[in-house]
Design a protein around this motif. Structure first.
Motif, short mmCIF file in Angstrom:
data_model
loop_
_atom_site.label_atom_id
_atom_site.label_comp_id
_atom_site.label_asym_id
_atom_site.label_seq_id
_atom_site.Cartn_x
_atom_site.Cartn_y
_atom_site.Cartn_z
N ILE A 129 0.83 -1.20 0.00
CA ILE A 129 0.00 0.00 0.00
C ILE A 129 0.87 1.26 0.00
CG2 ILE A 129 -0.27 0.28 2.52
CD1 ILE A 129 -3.15 0.54 0.08
N HIS A 130 2.07 1.18 0.56
CA HIS A 130 2.92 2.36 0.56
C HIS A 130 3.41 2.69 -0.85
CE1 HIS A 130 3.11 1.93 5.03
NE2 HIS A 130 3.01 3.23 4.92
N ALA A 131 3.88 1.69 -1.57
CA ALA A 131 4.32 1.93 -2.95
C ALA A 131 3.15 2.50 -3.74
CB ALA A 131 4.81 0.64 -3.58
N ALA A 188 10.46 9.13 10.43
CA ALA A 188 10.16 8.20 9.35
C ALA A 188 8.66 8.03 9.14
CB ALA A 188 10.80 6.85 9.61
N CYS A 189 7.89 8.11 10.20
CA CYS A 189 6.47 7.78 10.06
C CYS A 189 5.55 8.92 10.47
CB CYS A 189 6.10 6.56 10.91
SG CYS A 189 7.34 5.25 10.94
N GLN A 190 5.94 9.68 11.46
CA GLN A 190 4.96 10.57 12.07
C GLN A 190 4.59 11.81 11.26
OE1 GLN A 190 6.56 10.74 16.12
NE2 GLN A 190 4.80 9.56 16.81
N CYS A 229 3.50 11.55 8.32
CA CYS A 229 2.30 11.06 7.64
C CYS A 229 1.28 10.45 8.58
CB CYS A 229 2.66 10.03 6.58
SG CYS A 229 3.67 10.74 5.25
N HIS A 230 1.75 9.82 9.65
CA HIS A 230 0.84 9.14 10.58
C HIS A 230 0.92 9.78 11.95
CE1 HIS A 230 0.13 5.90 7.72
NE2 HIS A 230 1.44 5.82 7.53
N LYS A 231 -0.18 10.40 12.36
CA LYS A 231 -0.15 11.14 13.62
C LYS A 231 -0.42 10.25 14.83
CE LYS A 231 0.35 14.89 11.19
NZ LYS A 231 1.70 15.45 11.06
#
Ligand code: CA
Ligand code: CA
Lengths: 149, 432, 432
Positions: free
Chosen positions: B287-289, B325-327, B329-331
């Motif tokens: 899903i990321h790609a 790396a993630c936050q 985009c993802h809270k």
């Protein structure tokens, strides 16, 4: 190009006024909110409420108003965009013909992207600077929620 | 101080030295880009995550192998791997991979080198070969590649000096990303040809965002050495999914005119295949790609250093760097994000264990049947099931995200692996 | 028009009629809430998606079954289902589910009713039973539930009038969501008890967001009828995962003192279990549940009607309503979102087919062994594998999102199902 857009939107606005539809909304539903800079004015339309509530809690509340991100710099383009959006949204609002989950238009997305780049020139320089010929990286891909989640 | 930072920011890079196509040493590039260089050097760090990172195991250096630290042995963690790879060099030594700084040493000194004579091809992904390839090819990258492929490893090894370096990913004058690896250039050409795109040229065509994955896809991929020229080949001619790759290997013939194999399994005589680090392939199914999220987004996220915003060249597990790396985009809180990854990984790991058990059962059954003197023709279907089962299993086992790069696909592959192993057992049981 | 909307917005509901605990008819509620009522009635629509929705198949009404339209038959779409359920009512008639408007009729007239005498328990999830339960229990919901469970279906059927209605999800005075189903109330109590929470009372404790899933979890769950009292029971005493539920069924004993079974398989004599619509259970294992996304967020998304923002009471497949159901959270184009769902579903469906094939093979092998006169004790291990394999497979097959509610978990379950089926075959092959 820009001039043409102004002409087009002005023409559209005039037609709208003539039809009395957009015009009515423009006054009664405070469509003229588009012409002022106060974010609360945008929230005059209840469908802008979510974005307003989000903005109030966002990192940009003290840095940028709706217009800072959603209108291009410069007086004429700014008011052209406002007129264009103002008319289109007033019309949509009155007729109710817009999706429940509102989506930024591709054109307005580039307006916003340019707004980021304008305030954050230093960082843009670092991100795009050394990559002389490379295409821009989209800020919104990673920071789409900075204005309002 | 603020003044100073603003200065810095406006002119973020000082061209202290001139960089050219022959500047190999990253320390020299580091004069212009000290921040990136500092991070680049930190890939020596070894920190373990639940399934990734790596652990520094002390060892006594010897003349033959001067390393004083290695990563933990996967063979010791799970001895079933030795059975899966019986008769192949991997059964001798296979370790958790670690940071880029170690790539050249780990390749040179792995005990796998003692078991098999390897070709120069190996260096394609473990050294800064851009310079050496061009030198050997007298300016022609491809020629140098072909030449070095055919040298014995030890000979080719003399021609390289650095692990992957700046020049392998960057154009020295513009600093733009670029692909320097013939394996990837040709692999992408084959892949695009399957989609009807002719003569695809990755460096001319790929977008900047694509490049942020392609520079990693130069090495983090499944591969084999084709023919006697030992040409490094990425088996993407039918697509990137595991079944496409297996179909490709089934179609290309080995020296014996039979479907290509990496080796003959020592216990079962199955024509076996080894899958290796298909990160790029698995990621492409996730899903990321699909959402346009590149390797560099997670493994080299932006970071602030003073007034600078740079790509973190300390390439490592994103779980050691969740905030950046993630936050963006993802809270979700950091602990929650880690837990999400681990939930995915635990599920994958559970299925991997089931698939491994099934494979062990099959190998045992074939071995028993062989010992009992069953005819080769009777064993063949079961051996083919083993080939399939273990390639599928290895595709996830060898992939280093423990399923995270494409969670559902990883488990789908393992489920099919189980089906192959067990069907092999059933086929065998029907042999009288 | 805008004038009207501003008005509306200020005073959204006109209390035209007084609603009480005895107001059953949704048409009366509709006087106060015409917008919700209008949508509620639209659940008669039948539109098919790739794997969901439903298709209206015309049929000639008979006296015994007056329906002029039914949903497509799943047994015809995949006859392997008949083998899986051989000897059980589901092999007679099993259809794609459709909108809420049909629930009472579809239950009353399914041919499954002709094969087995069902208890009144069935109505718990196919009718507005809140009123009838309270009436039968003289004000006591639980008593009415117990009483109606023990009636024959036909008798209990006389006591209900409507499919699920407003009163089943809403408090008539506050309009707040509430759980009215004893099955769910007791199920949650058992589930929470396993986590060490005593006497959990869902209506007193659950948050509003939880309630937006719990009202659906009243019915969209796995269940069985416990004991001779036919008490509706949700098997959550050990947790919501498939292995927890199977462990529960293995532990509770049937009348014969052996692990609980739904029926004895007609071809293999395996003590089989039927899984039924575990939407709530599978969803609970997915990333959406973990992110706090409720059933109602996707199946009853907010919609604008004039100045009102209401919950869309036309409960249906979100793929027929992607803008409202998904695009509030996901800024991808509608076609892309559909493609994402279908990629997940295609993968699940492929694995479901492999699992189904494996099960067919096992059933055939057991049948053959039985015919060949193998001893019961020799068949038992294979039969137990069948029980497991088919419960796992059915858990995904009967779940109605084709894996979307928890993509990796769904495929994990199918992979384990394959392992069980094939192991059953192997076990059987070792019987001399
Ligand atoms: Ca590692
Ligand atoms: Ca349906």
């Amino acid at each position: 190009m820009k001039l043409r857009m102004v002409n087009l939107t002005l023409a559209a606005l005039v037609t709208g006024l003539a039809l009395g539809v957009g015009g009515y909304t423009f006054v009664y539903a405070k469509g003229y909110s588009y012409l002022v800079n106060d974010p609360a004015a945008c929230a005059n339309c209840h469908i802008m409420r979510d974005q307003f509530d989000g903005w109030v809690k966002s990192s940009h509340r003290k840095a940028a108003t709706c217009n800072d991100c959603h209108t291009p710099p410069g007086l004429i383009p700014k008011y052209a965009t406002k007129a264009e959006n103002g008319f289109r949204h007033s019309f949509a609002f009155t007729t109710g013909r817009y999706p429940d989950a509102i989506h930024i238009t591709p054109h307005d997305r580039t307006v916003t992207e340019r707004a980021c780049r304008k305030c954050h020139t230093d960082i843009v320089g670092m991100i795009d600077g050394p990559h002389a010929k490379a295409k821009d990286l989209s800020c919104l891909r990673c920071h789409g929620s900075v204005g309002h989640p | 101080n603020i003044m100073e930072r603003k200065q810095e920011a406006r002119n973020p890079f000082y061209r202290v030295v001139e960089l050219t196509e022959t500047t190999e040493d990253p320390a020299i590039w580091g004069k212009n880009f000290p921040l990136q260089y500092d991070d680049y050097r930190r890939t020596v760090d070894q920190v373990r995550t639940r399934y990734g990172g790596s652990e520094a195991m002390p060892r006594t250096p010897t003349l033959a192998d001067p390393r004083s630290r290695v990563a933990q042995s996967k063979l010791e963690e799970d001895p079933r791997l030795k059975t899966m790879w019986a008769g192949y060099a991997f059964a001798k030594d296979f370790r958790e991979e670690r940071g880029h700084a170690y790539m050249l040493d780990d390749q040179t000194y792995t005990e796998r080198q003692q078991v098999v004579k390897q070709p120069g091809t190996c260096l394609h992904c473990h050294a800064s070969v851009y310079g050496p390839y061009r030198k050997q090819g007298e300016g022609d990258l491809l020629k140098g590649f072909e030449k070095m492929n055919q040298m014995p490893f030890a000979e080719a090894r003399q021609l390289v000096t650095h692990p992957v370096a700046c020049i392998d990913c960057h154009d020295p004058t513009t600093m733009q990303l670029r692909v320097t690896r013939p394996g990837f250039i040709e692999g992408m050409k084959a892949l695009k040809a399957a989609d009807g795109v002719k003569d695809y040229d990755v460096n001319a065509t790929a977008t900047r965002q694509e490049m942020r994955s392609y520079v990693c896809g130069q090495c983090h991929v499944e591969y084999y050495f084709k023919g006697t020229e030992k040409r490094l080949t990425y088996p993407w001619h039918k697509g990137l999914k595991v079944e496409n790759i297996l179909a490709y290997y089934d179609e290309v013939k080995g020296a014996d005119g039979k479907p290509f194999k990496d080796w003959t399994h020592a216990e079962s005589a199955a024509p076996a295949l080894k899958a290796q680090h298909p990160e790029f392939e698995l990621w492409s199914q996730g899903i990321h790609a699909r959402s346009g999220v590149a390797c560099a987004d997670c493994h080299m996220p932006y970071k602030r250093v003073g007034a600078h915003k740079i790509s973190d060249h300390h390439v490592r597990s994103p779980l050691l760097n969740v905030n950046r790396a993630c936050q963006t985009c993802h809270k979700w809180p950091e602990e929650e994000l880690k837990a999400r990854v681990e939930t995915i990984q635990d599920r994958t790991h559970r299925m991997r264990n089931l698939a491994m058990n099934a494979l062990m059962d099959l190998i045992k059954d074939i071995k028993t049947a062989k010992t009992a003197g069953k005819a080769d023709a009777d064993l063949a279907p079961a051996q083919d099931f083993q080939r399939k089962a273990q390639f599928y299993l290895d595709f996830v086992e060898a992939e280093n995200s423990t399923g995270f790069h494409a969670p559902q696909e990883a488990v789908r592959i393992l489920g099919e692996s189980i089906d192959f192993s067990r069907q092999g057992q059933v086929a065998l049981s029907k042999v009288k």
